[in-house]
Scaffold this active site. Structure first.
Site, PDB file in Angstrom:
ATOM      1  N   GLY A  26       2.963 -40.024  82.094  1.00 47.40           N
ATOM      2  CA  GLY A  26       3.736 -40.662  81.118  1.00 47.40           C
ATOM      3  C   GLY A  26       5.205 -41.093  81.425  1.00 47.40           C
ATOM      4  O   GLY A  26       5.610 -40.809  82.633  1.00 47.40           O
ATOM      5  N   GLN A  27       5.971 -41.725  80.745  1.00 47.52           N
ATOM      6  CA  GLN A  27       7.213 -42.252  81.188  1.00 47.52           C
ATOM      7  C   GLN A  27       8.289 -41.103  81.620  1.00 47.52           C
ATOM      8  O   GLN A  27       8.889 -41.292  82.437  1.00 47.52           O
ATOM      9  CB  GLN A  27       8.016 -43.472  80.057  1.00 47.52           C
ATOM     10  N   LEU A  52      -5.127 -31.274  77.489  1.00 43.53           N
ATOM     11  CA  LEU A  52      -4.145 -30.432  76.684  1.00 43.53           C
ATOM     12  C   LEU A  52      -4.847 -29.758  75.552  1.00 43.53           C
ATOM     13  O   LEU A  52      -4.398 -28.801  74.978  1.00 43.53           O
ATOM     14  CB  LEU A  52      -2.817 -31.115  76.263  1.00 43.53           C
ATOM     15  N   TYR A  76       1.403 -35.692  72.455  1.00 45.20           N
ATOM     16  CA  TYR A  76       0.773 -36.947  71.406  1.00 45.20           C
ATOM     17  C   TYR A  76       2.064 -37.520  70.866  1.00 45.20           C
ATOM     18  O   TYR A  76       2.728 -37.079  69.895  1.00 45.20           O
ATOM     19  CB  TYR A  76      -0.222 -36.378  70.395  1.00 45.20           C
ATOM     20  N   THR A  77       2.167 -38.824  71.228  1.00 45.29           N
ATOM     21  CA  THR A  77       3.404 -39.658  70.634  1.00 45.29           C
ATOM     22  C   THR A  77       2.963 -40.681  69.803  1.00 45.29           C
ATOM     23  O   THR A  77       3.876 -41.618  69.505  1.00 45.29           O
ATOM     24  CB  THR A  77       4.342 -40.041  71.929  1.00 45.29           C
ATOM     25  N   TYR A 114       9.861 -30.534  75.376  1.00 45.75           N
ATOM     26  CA  TYR A 114      10.622 -31.771  74.906  1.00 45.75           C
ATOM     27  C   TYR A 114      10.131 -31.994  73.502  1.00 45.75           C
ATOM     28  O   TYR A 114       8.686 -32.155  73.096  1.00 45.75           O
ATOM     29  CB  TYR A 114      10.227 -32.886  75.793  1.00 45.75           C
ATOM     30  N   THR A 116      11.441 -33.519  69.396  1.00 44.11           N
ATOM     31  CA  THR A 116      11.876 -34.908  68.842  1.00 44.11           C
ATOM     32  C   THR A 116      12.802 -34.963  67.645  1.00 44.11           C
ATOM     33  O   THR A 116      13.011 -33.912  66.684  1.00 44.11           O
ATOM     34  CB  THR A 116      10.568 -35.574  68.309  1.00 44.11           C
ATOM     35  N   TYR A 140       3.454 -36.501  62.684  1.00 40.69           N
ATOM     36  CA  TYR A 140       3.772 -36.403  64.123  1.00 40.69           C
ATOM     37  C   TYR A 140       4.848 -35.354  64.202  1.00 40.69           C
ATOM     38  O   TYR A 140       4.948 -34.679  64.887  1.00 40.69           O
ATOM     39  CB  TYR A 140       4.347 -37.718  64.765  1.00 40.69           C
ATOM     40  N   TRP A 165      13.975 -41.561  70.243  1.00 40.17           N
ATOM     41  CA  TRP A 165      13.759 -43.130  70.792  1.00 40.17           C
ATOM     42  C   TRP A 165      13.567 -43.216  72.368  1.00 40.17           C
ATOM     43  O   TRP A 165      14.308 -44.089  72.887  1.00 40.17           O
ATOM     44  CB  TRP A 165      14.955 -43.945  70.235  1.00 40.17           C
TER      45      TRP A 165
END
Length: 313
Positions: A26-27, A52, A76-77, A114, A116, A140, A165
């Protein structure tokens, strides 16, 4: 510590820590792997190595790595798809963090997770603080909140960083979507009544490294004293329209690209399966007060990412 937990000594220095990074593809996971290179003994794991949603497999990966620190950048995004894939979203965003917390507590390791801005309903006009009551508007956000609560219920040493973001020079994100659409269309309609703080994966990874370096060196007190939820975003805020406007202002200079005409629209004119909060700007005061860490202004961070994209071309 839970019954049967194994007490592990803190590494003598940050550079002796064994670090497990989940989500290397992932980023954010990719940036964490980059900035933690040389920090200690780093093990990176991606979706090709662990499912996962498979509890036994996830526990086996953690036990094989035997980490002092777990950085969980896997999630899961897909915000809109989560509305119809709630079971999968919960498995990855809620159940997996509980397992990681249990494994971390068993080893007396530190779990960094992390979360959100979407845990909030967006109805507050000021930046959200860690003491504000979460009330997610979509599946989400609910799944990420469930992950936070699971970690807190397990206890042990943990840091939950709520961010917003997220984008960077790699992966799928708003920045790359804007650049692609600009090549396909002359006019773009962008929502201008949702506000947040665009935050780069680069700044998140650096801030995480700075916090861990101080924690493992004992500069902030014990891991238990520091455990909790912290907001971690770039400084400042904007709307999606303002973000897009800033992207194209830089793209015209860096890439000699023609900017499309941007049209401001309200959220009601851009319906999506998942409801988004109106205001999800987070206050970073607690993070700065506790660890002395402050992320760059979002405009500066955007410039760095776009220069990185140019250098990769």
């Amino acid at each position: 510590m839970s019954k049967g937990a194994t007490e592990q000594p803190r590494p003598d220095s940050p550079h002796q820590a064994r670090i497990l990074i989940l989500g290397k593809s992932g980023q954010l996971g990719g940036e964490l792997a980059r900035v933690f290179a040389g920090f200690g003994e780093v093990v990176t794991v991606g979706r090709e190595s662990v499912d996962l949603a498979d509890a036994a497999q996830l526990r086996a990966v953690v036990r094989a790595a035997a980490p002092d620190v777990i950085l969980n950048a896997a999630a899961y995004t897909a915000v809109d798809r989560a509305e119809t894939e709630s079971d999968l979203a919960l498995a990855i965003n809620a159940h997996a963090p509980r397992i990681l917390a249990e494994e971390a507590r068993h080893r007396n390791a530190l779990l960094v997770h992390y979360s959100t801005d979407y845990v909030f309903d967006g109805k507050k006009s000021e930046p959200w603080t860690e003491s504000d009551k979460p009330l997610p508007l979509n599946i989400y956000g609910a799944s990420k909140l469930a992950g936070e609560q699971a970690i807190q219920q397990v206890g042990g040493n943990y840091l939950i960083f709520r961010t917003s973001w997220v984008y960077g020079p790699h992966g799928k994100n708003f920045l790359f979507t804007m650049l692609r659409l600009a090549r396909e269309r002359s006019t773009l309609s962008i929502v201008d009544d949702q506000f947040g703080a665009p935050t780069t994966s680069i700044e998140l990874a650096r801030a995480t490294r700075d916090v861990l370096a101080g924690l493992l060196a004992g500069r902030f007190g014990s891991l238990q004293e520091c455990s909790g939820i912290y907001h971690m975003t770039c400084a400042g805020s904007t709307s999606w329209f303002g973000f897009a406007e800033a992207i194209f202002a830089r793209a015209s200079t860096l890439f000699d690209a023609k900017a499309p005409e941007l049209v401001r629209i309200p959220t009601k004119d851009y319906p999506t399966p998942a409801t988004r909060p109106h205001n999800s700007v987070l206050s970073n005061a607690k993070l700065h007060a506790r660890f002395g860490v402050q992320l760059a202004p979002w405009e500066n961070a955007l410039q760095e990412v776009m220069e990185a994209i140019k250098s990769q071309a």
